[in-house]
Design an enzyme around this catalytic site. Structure first.
Site, PDB file in Angstrom:
ATOM      1  N   LYS A 161      75.091  26.077 102.838  1.00  0.00           N
ATOM      2  CA  LYS A 161      75.059  27.547 102.781  1.00  0.00           C
ATOM      3  C   LYS A 161      74.295  28.118 103.980  1.00  0.00           C
ATOM      4  O   LYS A 161      74.122  29.332 104.077  1.00  0.00           O
ATOM      5  CB  LYS A 161      74.371  28.025 101.489  1.00  0.00           C
ATOM      6  N   ARG A 191      81.624  54.542  97.929  1.00  0.00           N
ATOM      7  CA  ARG A 191      81.989  55.764  98.655  1.00  0.00           C
ATOM      8  C   ARG A 191      83.480  55.785  98.992  1.00  0.00           C
ATOM      9  O   ARG A 191      84.066  56.840  99.200  1.00  0.00           O
ATOM     10  CB  ARG A 191      81.134  55.856  99.934  1.00  0.00           C
ATOM     11  N   LYS A 192      84.114  54.620  99.017  1.00  0.00           N
ATOM     12  CA  LYS A 192      85.552  54.551  99.307  1.00  0.00           C
ATOM     13  C   LYS A 192      86.422  54.907  98.098  1.00  0.00           C
ATOM     14  O   LYS A 192      87.607  55.079  98.235  1.00  0.00           O
ATOM     15  CB  LYS A 192      85.964  53.123  99.701  1.00  0.00           C
ATOM     16  N   LYS A 221      84.456  37.328  84.756  1.00  0.00           N
ATOM     17  CA  LYS A 221      84.920  38.670  84.979  1.00  0.00           C
ATOM     18  C   LYS A 221      86.033  39.040  84.025  1.00  0.00           C
ATOM     19  O   LYS A 221      86.792  38.174  83.605  1.00  0.00           O
ATOM     20  CB  LYS A 221      85.531  38.798  86.394  1.00  0.00           C
ATOM     21  N   HIS A 246      83.942  50.542  91.456  1.00  0.00           N
ATOM     22  CA  HIS A 246      84.830  51.175  92.429  1.00  0.00           C
ATOM     23  C   HIS A 246      86.219  51.455  91.873  1.00  0.00           C
ATOM     24  O   HIS A 246      87.018  52.127  92.504  1.00  0.00           O
ATOM     25  CB  HIS A 246      84.932  50.337  93.702  1.00  0.00           C
ATOM     26  N   GLU A 285      72.970  37.342  97.709  1.00  0.00           N
ATOM     27  CA  GLU A 285      72.828  36.009  97.117  1.00  0.00           C
ATOM     28  C   GLU A 285      71.624  35.244  97.680  1.00  0.00           C
ATOM     29  O   GLU A 285      71.401  34.097  97.318  1.00  0.00           O
ATOM     30  CB  GLU A 285      74.127  35.203  97.287  1.00  0.00           C
TER      31      GLU A 285
END
Ligand SMILES: *[C@@H]1O[C@H](CO)[C@@H](O)[C@H](O)[C@H]1NC(C)=O
Ligand SMILES: *[C@@H]1O[C@H](CO)[C@@H](O)[C@H](O)[C@H]1NC(C)=O
Ligand SMILES: *[C@@H]1O[C@H](CO)[C@@H](O)[C@H](O)[C@H]1NC(C)=O
Length: 435
Positions: A234, A137-138, A376, A111, A306
């Site tokens: 969870k 799409r943003k 990351k 994105h 997840e």
């Protein structure tokens, strides 16, 4: 007189450095405010001189990368693809028969940060693989256009035909992958496994190593979806209804409103959103009523990516399923905040949402992990980390190649810096670009 010449050289050198530093300060306070100027300058940053992955460079030499322009490049109305492949060091030949015989498919959801994407794509690109790019799409129109322009230079890189507005932890994130899968099964490439990536991932293994890992005894014909039976803490994720809000986050729908039990008596698992899946399993996901019903049921759960893949991979009838599988599979090197002191020695960059954004000092740990990918990276915050890992990865890829290496495949080269005046010239050319 040689002494005078030396002094002249030193003077010019110092002058060069002064001008350079002053310009940077000037630019920082003025032009840096506009995002375009920022990216233009960032892409011309010098190669990090202390890249721990590469060892010490030889005396009197340093690494220099060859590209200085990126964002602007992909804003052009048309692109000369041959030139682009060379300018951005894409490897446009298959490097070995072994790789050619085991094509991979990749799903990449992005994105932002065109530069990071180009670096990721060129690291994993091989002409016999296939790549589905899902652009949010943003995302801004010119970002999409740039990605489209880049993809247009490859027969085997395309944008997903249906694109979602992706929300963190929302169903849209899962739907994006499924959209790409629908496209990938129609591709003429006979891919064997599909791997998903996000824009902040970067490979540690080469394509050849990925192929070998995918074909190893443990993973041949088997899906990799690390995860376990859903732990108690969870349960909230699938017990209550959630909705995506403002395109940016997920909230509980109605306090206390419980969801129905999962369809087909499925036992819910919890794991990573990352996988490698066989082609037959992807067909199963797209066609089987169990998978479809479960997808429908997952629409109002929290972070369904997840649980979706790992749950389906524990169904006996699912092709390539892994019934007693747990966290096995070196799919990602991630430094989670709560694993500090156990699986890693702390984040040298900084944490965002409890995940480490790597700095260059995290590189030795990443390389040591030998995972398929690491997550990351942020080109805006720690550009050197990506730069350094990228160069290490490319050198490895070229070393493993079974075909002659083309000069343009090198990302950087070693230059002589033992003489003062050449160095000044180098700084000058940087300055020219900056101004
Ligand atoms: C680099 O130069 C220094 C000083 O001349 C010397 O001590 C060192 O051994 C050299 N290193 C390499 C790798 O050649
Ligand atoms: C594209 O670039 C290549 C390599 O620089 C050049 O040989 C070729 O003529 C260019 N093609 C066009 C249509 O400009
Ligand atoms: C540096 O300059 C000298 C002469 O000015 C030249 O002979 C040498 O090749 C240059 N070195 C590099 C790395 O450009």
């Amino acid at each position: 007189m040689p002494q005078l010449e030396d002094a002249k050289c030193s003077f010019l050198f110092c002058l060069g450095i002064c001008i350079f530093i002053c310009s940077i300060i000037y630019l920082k306070t003025t032009v840096f405010d506009t995002p375009q100027a920022k990216s233009r300058i960032l892409t011309c940053r010098p190669f990090p001189q202390h890249c721990p992955a590469l060892g010490h460079s030889r005396n009197g030499t340093r690494w220099q990368s060859t590209e200085c322009h990126l964002e602007g490049y992909f804003m052009a109305p048309v692109l000369n693809c041959t030139q682009m492949w060379s300018d951005f060091h894409f490897i446009t030949r298959t490097l070995s028969k072994e790789e050619e015989e085991y094509p991979l498919a990749f799903i990449i959801t992005i994105h932002k940060e065109l530069e990071t994407f180009v670096r990721l794509l060129r690291a994993i690109y091989a002409p016999h693989n296939v790549y589905c790019i899902h652009v949010d799409r943003k995302a801004p129109e010119d970002y999409k256009k740039s990605v489209q322009l880049l993809a247009g230079c490859f027969d085997n890189v395309f944008l997903a035909t249906v694109s979602e507005r992706v929300t963190y932890a929302g169903f849209s994130r899962l739907q994006a992958d499924i959209n790409c899968m629908s496209d990938l099964v129609k591709s003429s490439v006979r891919w064997r496994k599909v791997i998903n990536l996000c824009g902040q991932d970067f490979p540690i293994q080469s394509n050849l190593e990925l192929v070998r890992y995918m074909q190893s005894k443990e993973w041949r014909d088997r899906n990799m979806t690390p995860g376990i039976k859903q732990p108690k803490d969870k349960r909230y994720r699938t017990e209550f209804q959630y909705v995506e809000a403002d395109d940016s986050y997920v909230v509980q729908h109605k306090r206390g409103h419980k969801k129905s039990l999962p369809p087909h008596n499925l036992q819910i698992y919890f794991g990573t959103a990352y996988y490698s899946l066989t082609r037959a399993f992807v067909q199963f996901v797209l066609e089987s009523p169990v998978a479809k019903d479960f997808l429908e049921w997952s629409k109002d759960t929290f972070s369904p990516d997840e649980h979706y893949w790992v749950t389906l991979n524990h169904i006996k009838d699912a092709p390539g399923s892994h019934l007693n599988g747990g966290w096995e599979g070196d799919i990602r090197a991630i430094k989670w905040k709560d694993q500090e002191g156990t699986t890693h020695n702390g984040c040298k960059g900084h944490y965002i949402r409890d995940i480490c954004i790597y700095s260059i000092e995290d590189i030795p740990w990443i390389i040591n992990k030998q995972s398929m990918f690491a997550n990351k990276f942020g080109i805006e915050t720690f550009p050197d980390a990506l730069h350094c890992l990228e160069q290490w990865h490319r050198l490895k890829v070229l070393q493993q190649a079974a075909v002659p290496i083309q000069p343009s495949w090198h990302l950087a080269h070693e230059v002589d810096t033992s003489q003062c005046c050449n160095n000044t010239a180098g700084l000058k050319s940087n300055l020219l670009f900056l101004s």
